[in-house]
Design a protein around this motif. Structure first.
Motif, PDB file in Angstrom:
ATOM      1  N   THR A   9      26.333  43.060  35.011  1.00  0.00           N
ATOM      2  CA  THR A   9      25.827  42.898  36.373  1.00  0.00           C
ATOM      3  C   THR A   9      26.938  43.252  37.355  1.00  0.00           C
ATOM      4  OG1 THR A   9      26.510  40.586  36.539  1.00  0.00           O
ATOM      5  CG2 THR A   9      24.280  41.011  35.673  1.00  0.00           C
ATOM      6  N   SER A  10      26.585  43.508  38.593  1.00  0.00           N
ATOM      7  CA  SER A  10      27.611  43.844  39.588  1.00  0.00           C
ATOM      8  C   SER A  10      28.570  42.676  39.802  1.00  0.00           C
ATOM      9  CB  SER A  10      26.968  44.269  40.906  1.00  0.00           C
ATOM     10  OG  SER A  10      26.124  43.259  41.386  1.00  0.00           O
ATOM     11  N   VAL A  11      28.055  41.450  39.707  1.00  0.00           N
ATOM     12  CA  VAL A  11      28.919  40.277  39.884  1.00  0.00           C
ATOM     13  C   VAL A  11      29.902  40.158  38.719  1.00  0.00           C
ATOM     14  CG1 VAL A  11      28.955  37.759  40.045  1.00  0.00           C
ATOM     15  CG2 VAL A  11      27.228  39.052  41.276  1.00  0.00           C
ATOM     16  N   ALA A  12      29.412  40.319  37.482  1.00  0.00           N
ATOM     17  CA  ALA A  12      30.298  40.237  36.320  1.00  0.00           C
ATOM     18  C   ALA A  12      31.352  41.339  36.364  1.00  0.00           C
ATOM     19  CB  ALA A  12      29.484  40.322  35.029  1.00  0.00           C
ATOM     20  N   THR A  13      30.957  42.516  36.801  1.00  0.00           N
ATOM     21  CA  THR A  13      31.901  43.627  36.925  1.00  0.00           C
ATOM     22  C   THR A  13      32.957  43.310  37.978  1.00  0.00           C
ATOM     23  OG1 THR A  13      30.174  45.170  36.254  1.00  0.00           O
ATOM     24  CG2 THR A  13      32.082  46.099  37.387  1.00  0.00           C
ATOM     25  N   ALA A  14      32.566  42.698  39.085  1.00  0.00           N
ATOM     26  CA  ALA A  14      33.527  42.321  40.126  1.00  0.00           C
ATOM     27  C   ALA A  14      34.514  41.282  39.607  1.00  0.00           C
ATOM     28  CB  ALA A  14      32.791  41.790  41.357  1.00  0.00           C
ATOM     29  N   VAL A  15      34.022  40.322  38.827  1.00  0.00           N
ATOM     30  CA  VAL A  15      34.905  39.290  38.276  1.00  0.00           C
ATOM     31  C   VAL A  15      35.928  39.926  37.345  1.00  0.00           C
ATOM     32  CG1 VAL A  15      34.985  37.279  36.736  1.00  0.00           C
ATOM     33  CG2 VAL A  15      33.285  37.391  38.558  1.00  0.00           C
ATOM     34  N   ARG A  16      35.462  40.826  36.469  1.00  0.00           N
ATOM     35  CA  ARG A  16      36.394  41.511  35.555  1.00  0.00           C
ATOM     36  C   ARG A  16      37.325  42.445  36.304  1.00  0.00           C
ATOM     37  NH1 ARG A  16      31.726  42.164  32.778  1.00  0.00           N
ATOM     38  NH2 ARG A  16      31.643  44.393  33.222  1.00  0.00           N
ATOM     39  N   GLY A  17      36.882  42.942  37.457  1.00  0.00           N
ATOM     40  CA  GLY A  17      37.666  43.903  38.221  1.00  0.00           C
ATOM     41  C   GLY A  17      38.701  43.277  39.135  1.00  0.00           C
ATOM     42  N   GLY A  18      38.959  41.998  39.000  1.00  0.00           N
ATOM     43  CA  GLY A  18      40.013  41.398  39.792  1.00  0.00           C
ATOM     44  C   GLY A  18      39.546  40.523  40.933  1.00  0.00           C
ATOM     45  N   HIS A  19      38.301  40.139  40.966  1.00  0.00           N
ATOM     46  CA  HIS A  19      37.786  39.252  42.015  1.00  0.00           C
ATOM     47  C   HIS A  19      37.226  37.973  41.389  1.00  0.00           C
ATOM     48  CE1 HIS A  19      38.286  42.457  44.901  1.00  0.00           C
ATOM     49  NE2 HIS A  19      37.645  43.260  44.074  1.00  0.00           N
ATOM     50  N   PRO A  20      38.027  37.252  40.604  1.00  0.00           N
ATOM     51  CA  PRO A  20      37.491  36.091  39.884  1.00  0.00           C
ATOM     52  C   PRO A  20      37.462  34.803  40.704  1.00  0.00           C
ATOM     53  CG  PRO A  20      39.750  36.444  39.233  1.00  0.00           C
ATOM     54  CD  PRO A  20      39.400  37.537  40.225  1.00  0.00           C
ATOM     55  N   SER A  21      36.830  34.844  41.874  1.00  0.00           N
ATOM     56  CA  SER A  21      36.705  33.615  42.648  1.00  0.00           C
ATOM     57  C   SER A  21      35.829  32.643  41.876  1.00  0.00           C
ATOM     58  CB  SER A  21      36.090  33.898  44.019  1.00  0.00           C
ATOM     59  OG  SER A  21      34.719  34.209  43.871  1.00  0.00           O
ATOM     60  N   PRO A  22      35.977  31.352  42.115  1.00  0.00           N
ATOM     61  CA  PRO A  22      35.120  30.390  41.409  1.00  0.00           C
ATOM     62  C   PRO A  22      33.631  30.637  41.644  1.00  0.00           C
ATOM     63  CG  PRO A  22      36.918  29.263  42.533  1.00  0.00           C
ATOM     64  CD  PRO A  22      36.962  30.699  42.968  1.00  0.00           C
ATOM     65  N   GLU A  23      33.280  31.047  42.862  1.00  0.00           N
ATOM     66  CA  GLU A  23      31.873  31.290  43.176  1.00  0.00           C
ATOM     67  C   GLU A  23      31.334  32.483  42.386  1.00  0.00           C
ATOM     68  OE1 GLU A  23      33.851  29.129  46.410  1.00  0.00           O
ATOM     69  OE2 GLU A  23      34.279  31.072  45.539  1.00  0.00           O
ATOM     70  N   LEU A  24      32.085  33.586  42.382  1.00  0.00           N
ATOM     71  CA  LEU A  24      31.620  34.755  41.642  1.00  0.00           C
ATOM     72  C   LEU A  24      31.604  34.505  40.140  1.00  0.00           C
ATOM     73  CD1 LEU A  24      33.211  37.822  43.496  1.00  0.00           C
ATOM     74  CD2 LEU A  24      30.845  37.029  43.530  1.00  0.00           C
ATOM     75  N   THR A  25      32.570  33.780  39.650  1.00  0.00           N
ATOM     76  CA  THR A  25      32.617  33.461  38.224  1.00  0.00           C
ATOM     77  C   THR A  25      31.384  32.664  37.817  1.00  0.00           C
ATOM     78  OG1 THR A  25      35.025  33.532  38.264  1.00  0.00           O
ATOM     79  CG2 THR A  25      33.998  32.382  36.415  1.00  0.00           C
ATOM     80  N   ARG A  26      30.990  31.712  38.646  1.00  0.00           N
ATOM     81  CA  ARG A  26      29.791  30.921  38.347  1.00  0.00           C
ATOM     82  C   ARG A  26      28.535  31.773  38.444  1.00  0.00           C
ATOM     83  NH1 ARG A  26      30.270  25.344  41.510  1.00  0.00           N
ATOM     84  NH2 ARG A  26      28.522  24.776  40.174  1.00  0.00           N
ATOM     85  N   LEU A  27      28.463  32.661  39.431  1.00  0.00           N
ATOM     86  CA  LEU A  27      27.301  33.538  39.550  1.00  0.00           C
ATOM     87  C   LEU A  27      27.197  34.484  38.353  1.00  0.00           C
ATOM     88  CD1 LEU A  27      27.294  34.485  43.338  1.00  0.00           C
ATOM     89  CD2 LEU A  27      25.571  33.163  42.112  1.00  0.00           C
TER      90      LEU A  27
END
Length: 190
Positions: A59-77
């Motif tokens: 998903t775009s959110v999972a890709t963002a988390v792996r791409g260096g944006h691992p905020s707690p909110e995005l990680t949970r989403l």
């Protein structure tokens, strides 16, 4: 009434969506933590009861988390299962995608959720996602390919989420054909 009469409903809709996103992300506008999300989303009834839903890692959110944006909110989403939208293209391409996702879900002992969205003349009302299969035979080929690719595996399939709701905007000569296609697709996907 002065100004733009549509601004208020759009603003309310946007504010409501923002509030939902904040609640899902686990925070609120005041900074107070929102509700905690369950660790595993499971099917609660029917033949798949107790089975966890598959969390697709692309998903775009999972890709963002792996791409260096691992905020707690995005990680949970990123940990929330989502439907994987199948919106058209060649039957072979959808078969490959379904086979890959279904295989990964099976290895994870979970159930994938697919959203089939390719019926001819889809979204005839709003036009935001217009298109779909060029004709009934192309649609049958598409649905057959994805059904065959998932054979022997379980899945949750959401079939054409707005096809019935938008039946009134389909030209009258195509309405019965749409209903026949939906009935056929339900049978093919069982």
């Amino acid at each position: 009434m002065t100004g733009h009469p549509r601004r208020k409903p759009i603003a309310l809709w946007a504010a409501g969506l923002f509030a939902v996103l904040l609640a899902v992300a686990g925070s609120s506008a005041s900074g107070v933590p929102g509700p905690r999300l369950p660790r595993a989303f499971r099917v609660t009834s029917g033949p798949l009861a107790g089975r966890p839903l598959y969390v697709w890692p692309h998903t775009s959110v999972a890709t963002a988390v792996r791409g260096g944006h691992p905020s707690p909110e995005l990680t949970r989403l990123a940990a929330i299962p989502q439907g994987i939208w199948l919106t058209g293209g060649p039957p072979g391409a959808v078969a490959r995608q379904v086979s890959q996702v279904a295989g990964a879900a099976q290895r994870a002992r979970s159930v994938p959720v697919f959203v089939v969205y390719d019926i001819p003349r889809r979204d005839c009302g709003a036009g935001q996602s217009g298109g779909g299969a060029p004709d009934a035979q192309a649609y049958r080929d598409y649905v057959s390919a994805l059904a065959y690719a998932n054979r022997g595996r379980q899945a949750v399939v959401i079939l054409e989420p707005d096809a019935l709701a938008q039946l009134d905007c389909v030209q009258p000569q195509y309405r019965q054909g749409r209903l026949r296609l939906l009935k056929w697709a339900v049978g093919a996907l069982q």
